[in-house]
Design a protein around this motif. Sequence first.
Motif, mmCIF file in Angstrom:
data_model
loop_
_atom_site.group_PDB
_atom_site.id
_atom_site.type_symbol
_atom_site.label_atom_id
_atom_site.label_comp_id
_atom_site.label_asym_id
_atom_site.label_seq_id
_atom_site.Cartn_x
_atom_site.Cartn_y
_atom_site.Cartn_z
ATOM 1 N N ARG A 209 0.809 -1.215 0.000
ATOM 2 C CA ARG A 209 0.000 0.000 0.000
ATOM 3 C C ARG A 209 0.845 1.268 0.000
ATOM 4 O O ARG A 209 0.401 2.341 0.404
ATOM 5 C CB ARG A 209 -0.943 -0.009 1.207
ATOM 6 N N GLU A 212 -0.638 4.267 -1.893
ATOM 7 C CA GLU A 212 -1.801 4.792 -1.174
ATOM 8 C C GLU A 212 -1.378 5.631 0.030
ATOM 9 O O GLU A 212 -1.916 6.729 0.270
ATOM 10 C CB GLU A 212 -2.663 3.616 -0.707
ATOM 11 N N LEU A 213 -0.407 5.135 0.777
ATOM 12 C CA LEU A 213 0.065 5.853 1.954
ATOM 13 C C LEU A 213 0.748 7.161 1.573
ATOM 14 O O LEU A 213 0.526 8.212 2.197
ATOM 15 C CB LEU A 213 1.018 4.976 2.761
ATOM 16 N N ALA A 215 0.217 8.938 -1.106
ATOM 17 C CA ALA A 215 -0.810 9.873 -1.599
ATOM 18 C C ALA A 215 -1.566 10.518 -0.446
ATOM 19 O O ALA A 215 -2.000 11.676 -0.531
ATOM 20 C CB ALA A 215 -1.773 9.142 -2.524
ATOM 21 N N ALA A 216 -1.694 9.781 0.664
ATOM 22 C CA ALA A 216 -2.399 10.321 1.831
ATOM 23 C C ALA A 216 -1.527 11.286 2.623
ATOM 24 O O ALA A 216 -2.038 12.043 3.455
ATOM 25 C CB ALA A 216 -2.855 9.178 2.728
#
Length: 547
Positions: A209, A212-213, A215-216
């Motif tokens: 991930r 995803e991480l 991007a957060a």
Amino acid sequence: MRHRLLPRTFRVLPLCLSLSLLAACGGGSETPSEDLGPRAVKLVKIGGFEGGTLGAAEITAFDAGSKRLFVVNGANGTVDVLDLSNPGAPSKVGTISVSAFGAAVNSVAVHEGIVALAIEANPKTNPGTVAFYSATDLRLLGSVRVGAQPDMIVFTPDGRKVLTANEGEPNSYGLPDSVDPEGSISVITVNGGTAPTGATADFRAFNARAAELRAAGVRIYGPGASVAQDLEPEYIAFNGDGTKAYVTLQENNAIAIVDVATATVTDIKPLGWKDHSLPGMGLDASDEDGGTNTNSGTPLLKIANYPVRGLYLPDAIASYTVGGNTYFITANEGDARADWPGFNEETRVRQHCSNGLDPAVFGTNAANLLFDSNLGRLRITATPNGGTDGKNATGQCTALYSFGARSFSIWNANVERVFDSGEDLERLTSSLGNANFNASHDNNTLDSRSPSKGPEPEGVVLGRFGAKTLAFIGLERVGGVAVYDVTDPRSPVLMDYLNPRDGLGGDRGPEGLHLIPAAKSPNGKALLIVGHEVSGSTTVLQINEFR
């Protein structure tokens, strides 16, 4: 030492605050309804122990039964044992050596006569150890293997388990002998210390991930590192019943949430960044700001707003409960990956932005901002996240990210910020009689730390005083401890500030803070123990309450 007035951004809370608003942060019986807490407090130094050398006092913990204080001595890699039965005159009565387990002790915690030590291996990239000792006779009770470089160690509120933040720093990046161990959190069932058993909350489930991480907003950027290798746990706090742990991932600018019962990391929350261009969120960004648009200015106290994003990058974390809701406080120290061969993210604005600042972002003043008297000297990261450099296609900088927020912040259980102290810590320390503004712990030079993290809040502990919860914030560089009433998480109140340094003398470099409540104190008064890394001194501060 100088007692400071309240900064303009803090207001005084009414004393009629309802007891029903605040639940106990450390267990125990309910506060009597007539005890609204102190209207004022004052820190007074009543004693201390001189370790005599750099690193001789770091993290501390107290055992009420034996009246002994356990002090991590980083200079010797041991633990000094002090008799605190007379807090005004601590005396050394013993030493715990960990040479059989590893290189050094990183942290210590105590619960009802059991002393737990987090011990780093040699080399540090190997698995570490948690060892348990008897507080009364210093006898080894048992030990258990944990992850690489165990840093902070803490007992759960009921004392049945111990958690360690295993930082897992690399020795280097991209070199033939490079080793980058995974970060993790160990959850150890104490079993009286004689038969401890361990479980590991790791980050391997998040390896897939990474995008995803990032991007957060979770900073995952070590060259060639997996998510599990890149995340570096630093400090631990619990929710009200101890079922969840909140763990700072300092370099990653995030918080990991751990289910203690299953030893599982359930979530990773990014902390975002602080906008230093907003009113009340300024900073002193240069040690050469005594001039106008120049690269040859002189030091000057100049707290102002700039288009800079401060990454929180917290070290210590502490939690409390208000109205059944968990809040936690972070000391936003800041930290850069700059200590190992093969990678250094730290740079300065003028060096990093050699092609200039993007005027579409920074406006018509973009060229002037690069002067050393403005932002040119400010230390920033060249790698905000995932290998990005914060530049556009022409090489102009589009965003500037500095290390640390020069503040403390309060967050709710969903890791949403409800308060930040803004620029108040720099203003609080702007006119000390015993140290120059933004001096470091190893010099007394005006503006020394202005380009890099300012006063550098590092430690935070919380205590319940009647109906009030007080936070004690240690400022690593200029020194001293600030006290805030944080009973209302959205509107803290400054209550006191004490700085016991004297130029290049006195107590310097507060590293670890430990609060001894009055009910467990040898003299019946609440005490704050401060380990000063640079001066090597352990300081006993009495918390005098005025009702």
